[in-house]
Motif scaffolding. Structure first.
Motif, PDB file in Angstrom:
ATOM      1  N   ASN A 193      -2.915   7.922  -3.909  1.00  0.00           N
ATOM      2  CA  ASN A 193      -2.276   6.793  -4.021  1.00  0.00           C
ATOM      3  C   ASN A 193      -1.039   6.839  -5.061  1.00  0.00           C
ATOM      4  O   ASN A 193      -0.757   8.064  -5.598  1.00  0.00           O
ATOM      5  CB  ASN A 193      -3.230   5.610  -4.738  1.00  0.00           C
ATOM      6  CG  ASN A 193      -4.065   6.162  -5.924  1.00  0.00           C
ATOM      7  OD1 ASN A 193      -3.361   6.487  -6.609  1.00  0.00           O
ATOM      8  ND2 ASN A 193      -5.494   5.530  -5.831  1.00  0.00           N
ATOM      9  N   TYR A 194      -0.636   5.608  -5.750  1.00  0.00           N
ATOM     10  CA  TYR A 194       0.686   5.869  -6.575  1.00  0.00           C
ATOM     11  C   TYR A 194       0.184   6.542  -7.916  1.00  0.00           C
ATOM     12  O   TYR A 194       1.045   7.037  -8.525  1.00  0.00           O
ATOM     13  CB  TYR A 194       1.117   4.538  -6.902  1.00  0.00           C
ATOM     14  CG  TYR A 194       0.157   3.393  -7.601  1.00  0.00           C
ATOM     15  CD1 TYR A 194       0.342   3.571  -8.900  1.00  0.00           C
ATOM     16  CD2 TYR A 194      -0.585   2.853  -7.289  1.00  0.00           C
ATOM     17  CE1 TYR A 194      -0.169   2.691  -9.966  1.00  0.00           C
ATOM     18  CE2 TYR A 194      -1.736   2.059  -8.131  1.00  0.00           C
ATOM     19  CZ  TYR A 194      -1.124   2.038  -9.295  1.00  0.00           C
ATOM     20  OH  TYR A 194      -2.174   1.372 -10.182  1.00  0.00           O
ATOM     21  N   GLY A 207      12.855   6.329 -15.601  1.00  0.00           N
ATOM     22  CA  GLY A 207      12.515   5.029 -16.298  1.00  0.00           C
ATOM     23  C   GLY A 207      10.993   4.565 -15.992  1.00  0.00           C
ATOM     24  O   GLY A 207      10.864   3.452 -15.951  1.00  0.00           O
ATOM     25  N   PHE A 208      10.184   5.682 -15.919  1.00  0.00           N
ATOM     26  CA  PHE A 208       8.661   5.264 -15.736  1.00  0.00           C
ATOM     27  C   PHE A 208       8.375   4.221 -14.240  1.00  0.00           C
ATOM     28  O   PHE A 208       7.679   3.057 -14.260  1.00  0.00           O
ATOM     29  CB  PHE A 208       8.156   4.268 -16.875  1.00  0.00           C
ATOM     30  CG  PHE A 208       8.246   5.192 -18.044  1.00  0.00           C
ATOM     31  CD1 PHE A 208       7.454   6.276 -18.477  1.00  0.00           C
ATOM     32  CD2 PHE A 208       9.080   4.768 -19.104  1.00  0.00           C
ATOM     33  CE1 PHE A 208       7.536   7.047 -19.585  1.00  0.00           C
ATOM     34  CE2 PHE A 208       9.418   5.504 -20.249  1.00  0.00           C
ATOM     35  CZ  PHE A 208       8.653   6.494 -20.534  1.00  0.00           C
ATOM     36  N   LEU A 209       9.154   4.634 -13.418  1.00  0.00           N
ATOM     37  CA  LEU A 209       9.110   3.999 -11.944  1.00  0.00           C
ATOM     38  C   LEU A 209       8.483   4.945 -11.043  1.00  0.00           C
ATOM     39  O   LEU A 209       8.771   5.977 -11.164  1.00  0.00           O
ATOM     40  CB  LEU A 209      10.482   3.465 -11.630  1.00  0.00           C
ATOM     41  CG  LEU A 209      11.093   2.521 -12.377  1.00  0.00           C
ATOM     42  CD1 LEU A 209      12.530   2.160 -11.851  1.00  0.00           C
ATOM     43  CD2 LEU A 209      10.441   1.126 -12.460  1.00  0.00           C
ATOM     44  N   TYR A 210       7.951   4.434 -10.033  1.00  0.00           N
ATOM     45  CA  TYR A 210       7.322   4.918  -8.906  1.00  0.00           C
ATOM     46  C   TYR A 210       8.479   5.081  -7.863  1.00  0.00           C
ATOM     47  O   TYR A 210       9.376   4.569  -7.427  1.00  0.00           O
ATOM     48  CB  TYR A 210       6.001   4.437  -8.485  1.00  0.00           C
ATOM     49  CG  TYR A 210       4.826   4.580  -9.548  1.00  0.00           C
ATOM     50  CD1 TYR A 210       3.964   5.478  -9.717  1.00  0.00           C
ATOM     51  CD2 TYR A 210       4.821   3.476 -10.550  1.00  0.00           C
ATOM     52  CE1 TYR A 210       3.031   5.714 -10.792  1.00  0.00           C
ATOM     53  CE2 TYR A 210       3.748   3.416 -11.508  1.00  0.00           C
ATOM     54  CZ  TYR A 210       3.064   4.439 -11.455  1.00  0.00           C
ATOM     55  OH  TYR A 210       1.889   4.523 -12.676  1.00  0.00           O
ATOM     56  N   PRO A 211       8.055   6.233  -6.815  1.00  0.00           N
ATOM     57  CA  PRO A 211       8.711   6.292  -5.643  1.00  0.00           C
ATOM     58  C   PRO A 211       8.743   5.066  -4.860  1.00  0.00           C
ATOM     59  O   PRO A 211       7.891   4.360  -4.681  1.00  0.00           O
ATOM     60  CB  PRO A 211       8.033   7.535  -4.682  1.00  0.00           C
ATOM     61  CG  PRO A 211       7.560   8.393  -5.725  1.00  0.00           C
ATOM     62  CD  PRO A 211       7.148   7.332  -6.873  1.00  0.00           C
ATOM     63  N   ASN A 229       0.578  -1.235  -8.021  1.00  0.00           N
ATOM     64  CA  ASN A 229      -0.740  -1.822  -8.014  1.00  0.00           C
ATOM     65  C   ASN A 229      -1.019  -2.760  -7.265  1.00  0.00           C
ATOM     66  O   ASN A 229      -1.719  -2.742  -6.304  1.00  0.00           O
ATOM     67  CB  ASN A 229      -1.245  -2.031  -9.532  1.00  0.00           C
ATOM     68  CG  ASN A 229      -2.834  -2.376  -9.553  1.00  0.00           C
ATOM     69  OD1 ASN A 229      -3.536  -1.671  -8.977  1.00  0.00           O
ATOM     70  ND2 ASN A 229      -3.140  -3.325 -10.342  1.00  0.00           N
ATOM     71  N   PHE A 230       0.071  -3.875  -7.293  1.00  0.00           N
ATOM     72  CA  PHE A 230      -0.209  -4.901  -6.135  1.00  0.00           C
ATOM     73  C   PHE A 230      -0.008  -4.596  -4.881  1.00  0.00           C
ATOM     74  O   PHE A 230      -0.683  -5.207  -3.941  1.00  0.00           O
ATOM     75  CB  PHE A 230       0.825  -5.929  -6.658  1.00  0.00           C
ATOM     76  CG  PHE A 230       0.983  -7.140  -5.857  1.00  0.00           C
ATOM     77  CD1 PHE A 230      -0.029  -7.991  -5.825  1.00  0.00           C
ATOM     78  CD2 PHE A 230       1.901  -7.538  -4.954  1.00  0.00           C
ATOM     79  CE1 PHE A 230       0.125  -9.420  -5.118  1.00  0.00           C
ATOM     80  CE2 PHE A 230       1.957  -8.418  -3.864  1.00  0.00           C
ATOM     81  CZ  PHE A 230       1.053  -9.457  -4.017  1.00  0.00           C
ATOM     82  N   SER A 231       1.047  -3.803  -4.413  1.00  0.00           N
ATOM     83  CA  SER A 231       1.231  -3.127  -3.287  1.00  0.00           C
ATOM     84  C   SER A 231       0.041  -2.579  -2.436  1.00  0.00           C
ATOM     85  O   SER A 231      -0.267  -2.526  -1.391  1.00  0.00           O
ATOM     86  CB  SER A 231       2.467  -2.210  -2.974  1.00  0.00           C
ATOM     87  OG  SER A 231       3.506  -3.022  -3.513  1.00  0.00           O
ATOM     88  N   SER A 232      -0.743  -1.885  -3.133  1.00  0.00           N
ATOM     89  CA  SER A 232      -1.983  -1.073  -2.745  1.00  0.00           C
ATOM     90  C   SER A 232      -1.458  -0.141  -1.420  1.00  0.00           C
ATOM     91  O   SER A 232      -2.110  -0.406  -0.704  1.00  0.00           O
ATOM     92  CB  SER A 232      -2.992  -1.895  -2.467  1.00  0.00           C
ATOM     93  OG  SER A 232      -3.311  -2.551  -3.753  1.00  0.00           O
ATOM     94  N   VAL A 233      -0.503   0.604  -1.786  1.00  0.00           N
ATOM     95  CA  VAL A 233      -0.087   1.325  -0.606  1.00  0.00           C
ATOM     96  C   VAL A 233      -1.409   2.670  -0.418  1.00  0.00           C
ATOM     97  O   VAL A 233      -1.279   3.385  -1.473  1.00  0.00           O
ATOM     98  CB  VAL A 233       1.301   1.908  -0.609  1.00  0.00           C
ATOM     99  CG1 VAL A 233       1.529   3.148   0.446  1.00  0.00           C
ATOM    100  CG2 VAL A 233       2.369   0.976  -0.727  1.00  0.00           C
ATOM    101  N   VAL A 234      -1.580   2.904   0.625  1.00  0.00           N
ATOM    102  CA  VAL A 234      -2.822   3.902   0.881  1.00  0.00           C
ATOM    103  C   VAL A 234      -1.876   5.405   0.747  1.00  0.00           C
ATOM    104  O   VAL A 234      -0.876   5.589   0.539  1.00  0.00           O
ATOM    105  CB  VAL A 234      -3.429   3.878   2.314  1.00  0.00           C
ATOM    106  CG1 VAL A 234      -4.045   2.567   2.458  1.00  0.00           C
ATOM    107  CG2 VAL A 234      -2.394   4.160   3.308  1.00  0.00           C
ATOM    108  N   GLY A 235      -2.935   6.437   0.291  1.00  0.00           N
ATOM    109  CA  GLY A 235      -2.600   7.581   0.110  1.00  0.00           C
ATOM    110  C   GLY A 235      -2.437   8.444   1.387  1.00  0.00           C
ATOM    111  O   GLY A 235      -2.937   7.762   2.505  1.00  0.00           O
TER     112      GLY A 235
END
Length: 281
Positions: A193-194, A207-211, A229-235
């Motif tokens: 996951n993220y 800047g402490f951001l995810y892809p 965390n809210f999006s909950s995109v699967v791995g």
């Protein structure tokens, strides 16, 4: 009168030896000839099939060995397009040598089968049969081992992928493009996951951001930890497993086809061997 009587008594006996006999007497001989021709025709057909089949194997082996040599020469550029393995794991992976070895075995196997059939050599045919048998046993053993240790696959892949994501993603352009393509195509984020990107090189440099693929609506909201965390995109691992299960029938069909070809090759080589052994006897 005596000479005439003698000829009358002797000629029928001589006729039985010099005549070709009746149709009924000739039938067994004709059947034997036809039976022998059928056997010879079958042997010739099987022999030709064996030669052509093994020529194809030999050519395929040469192509694979050539590809392995190319990979070995261009090792640095080729390894960069592989999945995200770190250098310590890449040192244990030698794709070029593996391809050269498999190609050499296939070439040797094709030459054995082709020469054995063409030269009608029992020694080469039994060697061909033995090698195919060993390969079948090795494949069965590998399948059993993979089933037994399948539970360890995820943990091993996670160790490789997580290290690559944390240290190389965003730094190595080829690896980054590969992961971006995978995540975009499968609509996934990281390996699990993220969290795989937390404290990573990319995370710190941006800047402490995810892809963007780790969040829903990245064009509207920044992909920070809360949004990810809210999006909950699967791995991606779960998505790969899902795709694999969807195509398991194709993989099973390929495995069954390879096994059928190997069994057919063993059967043909043993038929030729038995025929030649019976012919020699």
């Amino acid at each position: 009168i005596q000479a005439e009587s003698l000829c009358t008594a002797i000629l029928p006996s001589i006729g039985r030896y010099i005549s070709f006999g009746t149709k009924e007497q000739r039938k067994p001989h004709i059947k034997k000839v036809h039976k022998g021709n059928n056997k010879m025709g079958c042997f010739t057909f099987v022999k030709v099939v064996m030669v052509v089949f093994n020529l194809l194997i030999c050519l395929a082996g040469m192509c694979m060995a050539t590809a392995g040599i190319w990979v070995t020469v261009m090792n640095d550029s080729f390894m960069e397009v592989l999945p995200p393995f770190t250098d310590q794991y890449l040192s244990h992976v030698n794709v070029g040598m593996f391809s050269i070895t498999i190609g050499a075995v296939m070439t040797l196997l094709g030459m054995l089968g082709c020469c054995g059939a063409q030269k009608e050599s029992k020694c080469l045919l039994i060697m061909f049969f033995s090698i195919i048998l060993i390969i079948c046993i090795a494949e069965a053993a590998a399948a059993i081992v993979s089933l037994v240790y399948s539970s360890y696959t995820e943990s091993i892949l996670r160790a490789w992928a997580t290290t690559g994501l944390k240290e190389q993603y965003g730094k190595d352009q080829i690896l980054t493009d590969l992961w971006n393509s995978t995540m975009t195509t499968l609509q996934c984020c990281g390996f699990s996951n993220y969290m795989d990107f937390s404290e990573s090189y990319y995370y710190k440099q941006n800047g402490f951001l995810y892809p963007p693929t780790c969040c829903v609506g990245p064009e509207l909201f920044t992909c920070d930890e809360d949004n990810a965390n809210f999006s909950s995109v699967v791995g991606c691992f779960k998505q790969i497993v899902k795709v694999t299960r969807r195509n398991v029938d194709i993989a099973g069909g390929i495995a069954a086809g390879v096994t059928a070809i190997e069994l057919a090759a063993m059967g043909v080589s043993m038929y030729l061997y038995c025929y030649l052994d019976k012919k020699a006897a």
